[in-house]
Design an enzyme around this catalytic site. Structure first.
Site, PDB file in Angstrom:
ATOM      1  N   GLU A   5       0.864  -1.192   0.000  1.00 19.36           N
ATOM      2  CA  GLU A   5       0.000   0.000   0.000  1.00 19.36           C
ATOM      3  C   GLU A   5       0.894   1.233   0.000  1.00 19.36           C
ATOM      4  O   GLU A   5       2.120   1.113   0.169  1.00 19.36           O
ATOM      5  CB  GLU A   5      -0.902   0.004   1.252  1.00 19.36           C
ATOM      6  CG  GLU A   5      -1.882  -1.144   1.263  1.00 19.36           C
ATOM      7  CD  GLU A   5      -2.790  -1.156   2.494  1.00 19.36           C
ATOM      8  OE1 GLU A   5      -2.759  -0.187   3.278  1.00 19.36           O
ATOM      9  OE2 GLU A   5      -3.520  -2.145   2.647  1.00 19.36           O
ATOM     10  N   ALA A  35       9.956 -16.523  -3.372  1.00 17.96           N
ATOM     11  CA  ALA A  35       9.942 -15.360  -4.274  1.00 17.96           C
ATOM     12  C   ALA A  35      11.347 -14.785  -4.443  1.00 17.96           C
ATOM     13  O   ALA A  35      11.742 -14.407  -5.552  1.00 17.96           O
ATOM     14  CB  ALA A  35       8.991 -14.304  -3.722  1.00 17.96           C
ATOM     15  N   ARG A  67      32.886  -3.283 -32.590  1.00 15.81           N
ATOM     16  CA  ARG A  67      33.084  -1.831 -32.581  1.00 15.81           C
ATOM     17  C   ARG A  67      34.580  -1.494 -32.672  1.00 15.81           C
ATOM     18  O   ARG A  67      35.372  -1.917 -31.832  1.00 15.81           O
ATOM     19  CB  ARG A  67      32.482  -1.257 -31.284  1.00 15.81           C
ATOM     20  CG  ARG A  67      32.760   0.193 -31.038  1.00 15.81           C
ATOM     21  CD  ARG A  67      31.955   1.071 -31.948  1.00 15.81           C
ATOM     22  NE  ARG A  67      32.129   2.487 -31.626  1.00 15.81           N
ATOM     23  CZ  ARG A  67      31.821   3.471 -32.462  1.00 15.81           C
ATOM     24  NH1 ARG A  67      31.328   3.202 -33.652  1.00 15.81           N
ATOM     25  NH2 ARG A  67      31.993   4.712 -32.094  1.00 15.81           N
ATOM     26  N   HIS A 124      28.729   0.264 -24.685  1.00 11.26           N
ATOM     27  CA  HIS A 124      28.143   0.613 -25.989  1.00 11.26           C
ATOM     28  C   HIS A 124      28.252   2.113 -26.271  1.00 11.26           C
ATOM     29  O   HIS A 124      27.767   2.578 -27.313  1.00 11.26           O
ATOM     30  CB  HIS A 124      26.673   0.209 -26.058  1.00 11.26           C
ATOM     31  CG  HIS A 124      26.447  -1.258 -26.293  1.00 11.26           C
ATOM     32  ND1 HIS A 124      26.659  -2.204 -25.320  1.00 11.26           N
ATOM     33  CD2 HIS A 124      26.030  -1.931 -27.391  1.00 11.26           C
ATOM     34  CE1 HIS A 124      26.370  -3.393 -25.808  1.00 11.26           C
ATOM     35  NE2 HIS A 124      25.995  -3.268 -27.055  1.00 11.26           N
ATOM     36  N   GLU A 155      10.045  -7.465  -4.000  1.00  9.94           N
ATOM     37  CA  GLU A 155      10.194  -8.608  -3.071  1.00  9.94           C
ATOM     38  C   GLU A 155      11.102  -8.271  -1.890  1.00  9.94           C
ATOM     39  O   GLU A 155      11.883  -9.118  -1.420  1.00  9.94           O
ATOM     40  CB  GLU A 155      10.733  -9.859  -3.786  1.00  9.94           C
ATOM     41  CG  GLU A 155       9.862 -10.409  -4.887  1.00  9.94           C
ATOM     42  CD  GLU A 155       8.477 -10.881  -4.433  1.00  9.94           C
ATOM     43  OE1 GLU A 155       8.205 -10.857  -3.211  1.00  9.94           O
ATOM     44  OE2 GLU A 155       7.677 -11.236  -5.307  1.00  9.94           O
TER      45      GLU A 155
END
Ligand SMILES: Cc1cc2nc3c(=O)[nH]c(=O)nc-3n(C[C@H](O)[C@H](O)[C@H](O)COP(=O)(O)OP(=O)(O)OC[C@H]3O[C@@H](n4cnc5c(N)ncnc54)[C@H](O)[C@@H]3O)c2cc1C
Length: 397
Positions: free
Chosen positions: A131, A254, A280, A350, A375
């Site tokens: 909540e 979980a 690259r 990158h 969690e």
């Protein structure tokens, strides 16, 4: 540790599915979010395929229609699916957790109604626990249910409910005893099964409003407002007023599964970086020529592998049936820090291209950012871990 034949086969099945069916749609779905939130949800056929492949029922016993495997399988599947898209790696865990509840003794009516649909994915679920003022302090919930004429009447609000709009069922933590005992806020809290129509926002007693999150778009995250919303009295998991201990037990599973999700996103980012630095060219040579790039790759790969091994360890311990909140907390803590660093390192490798929406690096990075929050935040994990360590030397009086 090495996976046995069963888990290797499972890994291959999940990997093939991800490569053929998840990776091709993930970035496009994620990017539609700004124009059309609903269109960015995981396509229905993917949800059904997860059912066909048996992933929702991965831990459900074979006699109940599941695969009858354990937490190790959960980690393996979560990693593979999250490599394609975090939302897919996460979505199967809702039904998976619901199945763990529905097969328990005493829930025969709900089992009769939902077992098949949960296994196939026809039924989708959401967990409505948090909540606005009850996130880390999960026991501080105010959303309340009172009994009237054989029904629970719910009033209040839930926040951060992933998948609430599409879900057929909301598992909702509510306060059924208005009396709050000081120091025992977790007493008087129950878990209700709220049945609703998917994508139907026409009932003013149940309003579902999407939150504008930066990532994790495949299921949506919602605010849910209840206004005199009725639920049949029998739609309760477990004992009235005693839901909190069930919630805590669920956290172990979980958090272990969460580590699998972190692994998947990290592996996607690492794979992209590994490929890019060989292509690259700067200063007339591939980036992979530079020692600082090579060392960064080594650090990324090491942290992913260490994370995987520890997640497997926590999963096997959980499968042995002993308490493992310490291991689950450590697995989640390490994994969520690891994925944030790996996603960021991959983006940095990158350069400017990593910061565009033409490549999925920015998606990995945005999605990774929810993993230290869900969690139980990283701070909550550190609290759990340190409490368990200290209780050995500072026993409670
Ligand atoms: C994308 C997304 C999806 C979510 N999905 C769901 C869902 O499906 N169902 C559901 O029920 N919830 C869901 N959540 C809610 C999530 O579990 C909470 O956001 C989380 O528990 C943190 O609560 P909070 O946001 O209120 O932060 P707070 O609890 O207010 O914490 C704010 C900060 O203070 C720190 N903090 C709090 N208490 C302490 C303490 N005692 N010591 C040290 N530091 C502390 C926290 O670690 C955090 O860094 C979701 C959240 C997000 C962002």
């Amino acid at each position: 540790m090495f996976l046995d034949e069963t888990h290797l086969q499972l890994q291959k099945t999940a990997r093939d599915f991800t490569e053929k069916e998840v990776i091709p749609i993930a970035t496009e779905c994620d990017h539609i979010f700004e124009k059309d939130k609903r269109a960015s949800h995981i396509p229905e056929n993917i949800l059904r395929r997860i059912g066909d492949l048996g992933f929702y029922g991965i831990r459900t016993a074979a006699e109940d229609g599941g695969a009858g495997l354990g937490h190790l399988a959960l980690v393996v599947v979560a990693e593979e699916l999250a490599r394609g898209w975090l939302s897919v790696g996460s979505c199967f865990s809702r039904n998976e957790a619901s199945l763990a509840l529905v097969v328990q003794p005493g829930f025969e009516r709900l089992r009769e109604k939902y077992l098949a649909g949960l296994l196939s994915g026809e039924i989708q679920t959401a967990m409505a626990n948090s909540e606005a003022d009850a996130g880390s302090d999960a026991a501080n919930i105010k959303c309340a249910a009172r009994k009237s004429d054989g029904k629970w009447i719910i009033n209040g609000q839930k926040m951060w409910v992933t998948n609430a709009d599409r879900a057929n069922i909301l598992h909702s933590l509510v306060r059924t005893d208005p009396k709050i005992t000081p120091g025992k806020k977790h007493w008087g809290v129950s878990w209700l099964v709220i049945e609703k129509e998917p994508w139907d926002n026409s009932d003013p007693r149940l309003m579902i409003t999407e939150i504008d999150t930066v990532g994790y778009h495949g299921m949506g995250t919602y605010q849910v407002d209840f206004s005199d919303f009725p639920v049949p009295e029998e739609n309760m998991w477990g004992q009235e007023g005693r839901a909190f201990s069930m919630l805590m037990q669920g956290y172990e599973t979980a958090r272990i599964q969460f580590a699998g999700r972190c692994l998947g996103v990290a592996r996607a980012a690492f794979g992209a970086a590994l490929n890019y630095v060989t292509q690259r060219i700067q200063f007339d040579v591939p980036l992979a020529t530079f020692q600082s790039i090579r060392f960064r790759l080594a650090d990324m790969a090491t942290s992913i592998e260490v994370c995987r091994q520890y997640a497997y360890h926590a999963a096997i311990k959980k499968d042995s049936g002993v308490r493992c909140d310490l291991e689950a907390g450590m697995a989640k803590l390490f994994a969520a820090d690891m994925v944030m660093k790996v996603a960021w390192d991959a983006l940095q490798m990158h350069g400017g291209y990593g910061y565009t929406r033409d490549l999925p690096l920015e998606r990995y990075w945005r999605d990774a950012a929810m993993l230290p929050i869900g969690e139980g935040t990283q701070e909550i994990q550190r609290g759990v871990i340190s409490a368990r360590l200290l209780e050995r030397v500072m026993p409670k009086k």
